[in-house]
Design an enzyme around this catalytic site. Structure first.
Site, short mmCIF file in Angstrom:
data_model
loop_
_atom_site.label_atom_id
_atom_site.label_comp_id
_atom_site.label_asym_id
_atom_site.label_seq_id
_atom_site.Cartn_x
_atom_site.Cartn_y
_atom_site.Cartn_z
N ASP A 54 -54.42 -57.14 -25.17
CA ASP A 54 -54.47 -56.45 -23.88
C ASP A 54 -55.83 -55.74 -23.70
OD1 ASP A 54 -52.75 -55.58 -21.57
OD2 ASP A 54 -53.29 -53.60 -22.34
N GLU A 98 -57.54 -60.49 -23.19
CA GLU A 98 -57.57 -60.28 -21.74
C GLU A 98 -58.93 -59.70 -21.36
OE1 GLU A 98 -55.32 -57.94 -18.10
OE2 GLU A 98 -55.50 -56.99 -20.06
C1 NOJ Z 1 -53.15 -55.36 -18.72
C2 NOJ Z 1 -51.73 -55.80 -18.63
O1 NOJ Z 1 -51.71 -57.17 -18.33
C3 NOJ Z 1 -51.07 -54.95 -17.58
O2 NOJ Z 1 -49.79 -55.41 -17.24
C4 NOJ Z 1 -51.02 -53.53 -18.09
O3 NOJ Z 1 -50.51 -52.69 -17.08
C5 NOJ Z 1 -52.41 -53.05 -18.47
N1 NOJ Z 1 -53.15 -54.02 -19.21
C6 NOJ Z 1 -52.33 -51.81 -19.33
O4 NOJ Z 1 -51.85 -52.14 -20.60
#
Ligand code: NOJ
Length: 532
Positions: free
Chosen positions: A198, A264
């Site tokens: 993440d 991500e």
């Molecule tokens: C990215 C995640 O995909 C999202 O759903 C989340 O709210 C944020 N990061 C914080 O962890």
């Protein structure tokens, strides 16, 4: 080019993202669970995907639906327990499916024991595990409001770029790093094949936590509390020092056989591509959202994005494509409807690189309007109903029965079920030889059986009419032509240098025939795969 026979599973394979809250509820509480995933493994196997990515299932107060983790080494009772997880891994592996889990290293829950200790006093040994300051800087939270919250007990502010319940870990502290890297080992020992990491570009912040400069291109009419979009994100993410951390993370994965690091990431191509590592020693796959974010349904635009990506990749870097996830408008809604979603599926599953499918895309699920009083997502609650991500997180539609077969009859599901579930569901579409689900299955089967498609080279072709995207995939003597008509009118194309071939698959699922390539006719919103 890497020879196809050397490709790893995460290069050849197709990833399928499951948002566990929304996949299948086996306990009758309106929320999906891990047992539900186990019960649907045969479906996933039959669909033809290769790996499952599970969004967070860790113990969590659910301020951000699991992206606020209170224990990195357990399962929230809402979703099951470690024994259920172990069964899920074993059952998936016995069907040849890999398991990728979400890893949320940038922030914990404010209920994580580390943060409870950290906030207890200024001289607690874990104080420095989080980012505390006497005076906040100007950073804003992604979810609205400032990125700092004052803690009255100790008279300092802590940093959180998402909910205030998601305090950010201090990755400059070696103890934090060691503790977090150990959580990776914990799951790899349990058989996990990879991680989706993440907001991985956020781990290291500017050493001096400098103010971010104003964003001269901030859209007008931002909600008053959207401090985030008013600034350029210069000092809070993508710091050069972050790459050393990526290499350490990768080294931990490399302690085990054949595991995969997906991160991500967004931002400009030049920054993004650095996350493969200068020597291929960082992430295996920095998630690539470039065909999703800010894109309209236009063939030339899509091709330009793919071509610039292909040009930017060093030799060792493997591409990947994402068209939807739990944070974005569903692809069928974004691109116009099912006709476009079918062409998008053919694009996603025939480009060079690992595709990720978001649950429900295979049945053409669309965004579901959420009544304002039913909004769950903190982003929607803070920044306004039009920003809620709930729309793309609604329950999977399994059949035409009560609650679409997601929860038992009479249960109120955590988000409403789409109005079209009686016709748009797995059972109905499985029985229809022309459905979008059948198209996904056929695409996945063809891709898996065809080295040129899962591992071959990519070459775009210039063709005359606009709004058509044509490319060649080739491995050894095997050559495939993909021709996608993005237009809502028919198109006739002359393919340069080719005379004829055989259509193996059309997005309309009604055409398998020899064709002449000096005048190839495509119907409105039709894509075809042609063996040359
Ligand atoms: C990215 C995640 O995909 C999202 O759903 C989340 O709210 C944020 N990061 C914080 O962890």
């Amino acid at each position: 080019m890497q020879p196809v026979e050397n490709l790893r599973w995460w290069q050849r394979g197709v990833v399928y993202q499951i948002y566990p809250r929304s996949f299948k509820d086996t306990t009758g509480n309106g929320v999906g669970d891990l047992q539900g995933v186990i019960e649907k493994l045969d479906y996933l196997h039959d669909l033809g995907i290769d790996a499952i990515w599970l969004s967070p299932f860790y113990p969590s107060p659910m301020a951000d639906f699991g992206y606020d983790v209170a224990d990195y080494c357990d399962v929230d009772p809402l979703f099951g327990d470690l024994a259920t997880f172990d069964r899920l891994v074993a059952e998936a592996h016995s069907r040849g499916l890999k398991i990728i889990i979400d890893w949320v290293p940038n922030h914990t829950s404010d209920q994580h024991p580390w943060f409870i200790e950290s906030r207890s006093s200024r001289d607690n040994p874990k104080r420095d595990w989080y980012i505390w300051r006497d005076t906040p800087n100007n950073w804003g939270s992604f979810f609205g409001g400032p990125a700092w919250t004052y803690d009255a007990q100790t008279g300092q502010y802590y940093l959180h770029q998402f909910c205030k319940e998601q305090p950010e870990l201090n990755w400059r502290n070696p103890e934090v790093k060691a503790a977090m890297l150990d959580t990776l080992r914990f799951w790899m020992k349990r058989g996990v094949d990879g991680f989706r990491m993440d907001v991985i570009g956020l781990l290291i912040k500017d050493k001096d936590l400098r103010d971010n400069p104003p964003n001269p291109n901030a859209p007008p009419n931002l909600p008053e509390n959207d401090l985030f979009s008013r600034l350029l994100q210069v000092y809070n993410m993508y710091q050069d020092e972050n790459h050393a951390v990526m290499r350490e993370i990768r080294q931990v994965l490399d302690e085990y056989d054949d595991r995969c690091a997906i991160g991500e990431l967004w931002g400009p191509l030049s920054e993004w591509v650095r996350y493969y590592g200068e020597h291929g020693d960082e992430l295996h796959l920095p998630f690539n959202f470039r065909l999703m974010d800010g894109m309209t349904w236009n063939a030339q635009q899509m091709r330009a994005v793919v071509d610039s990506l292909e040009a930017a990749l060093p030799d060792f870097a493997w591409p990947n494509y994402v068209l939807g996830n739990h944070d974005r408008t569903r692809l069928a809604t974004r691109f116009g409807g099912e006709a476009q979603a079918r062409v998008a599926a053919m694009l996603l599953l025939t480009l060079r690189g690992t595709p990720t499918i978001y649950y429900g895309e295979e049945i053409g699920m669309e965004d579901v309007p959420i009544p304002p009083d039913k909004i769950q997502d903190p982003q929607g609650i803070n920044l306004g109903p039009e920003r809620t991500r709930d729309v793309c997180r609604t329950p999977m539609q399994w059949d035409a029965g009560p609650n679409a077969g997601f929860s038992p009859a009479g249960v109120e599901t955590w988000l409403p079920i789409a109005a079209d579930y009686v016709t748009r569901n797995v059972a109905a579409l499985s029985a229809d030889p022309h459905s979008i689900l059948t198209l996904y299955k056929r695409l996945l089967r063809l891709r898996r059986a065809t080295p040129a498609l899962y591992g071959g080279s990519y070459r775009p072709l210039d063709v005359e009419p606009d709004n058509v995207y044509v490319y060649l995939r080739k491995a050894d003597a095997q050559r495939y032509l993909i021709a996608l008509n993005f237009a809502t009118e028919p198109r006739t194309l002359a393919i340069p240098g080719e005379t004829g071939g055989r259509i193996l698959l059309s997005t309309h699922l009604d055409r398998e025939e020899a064709v002449s390539l000096d005048a190839l006719s495509l119907r409105a919103n039709e894509g075809v795969i042609i063996a040359l």
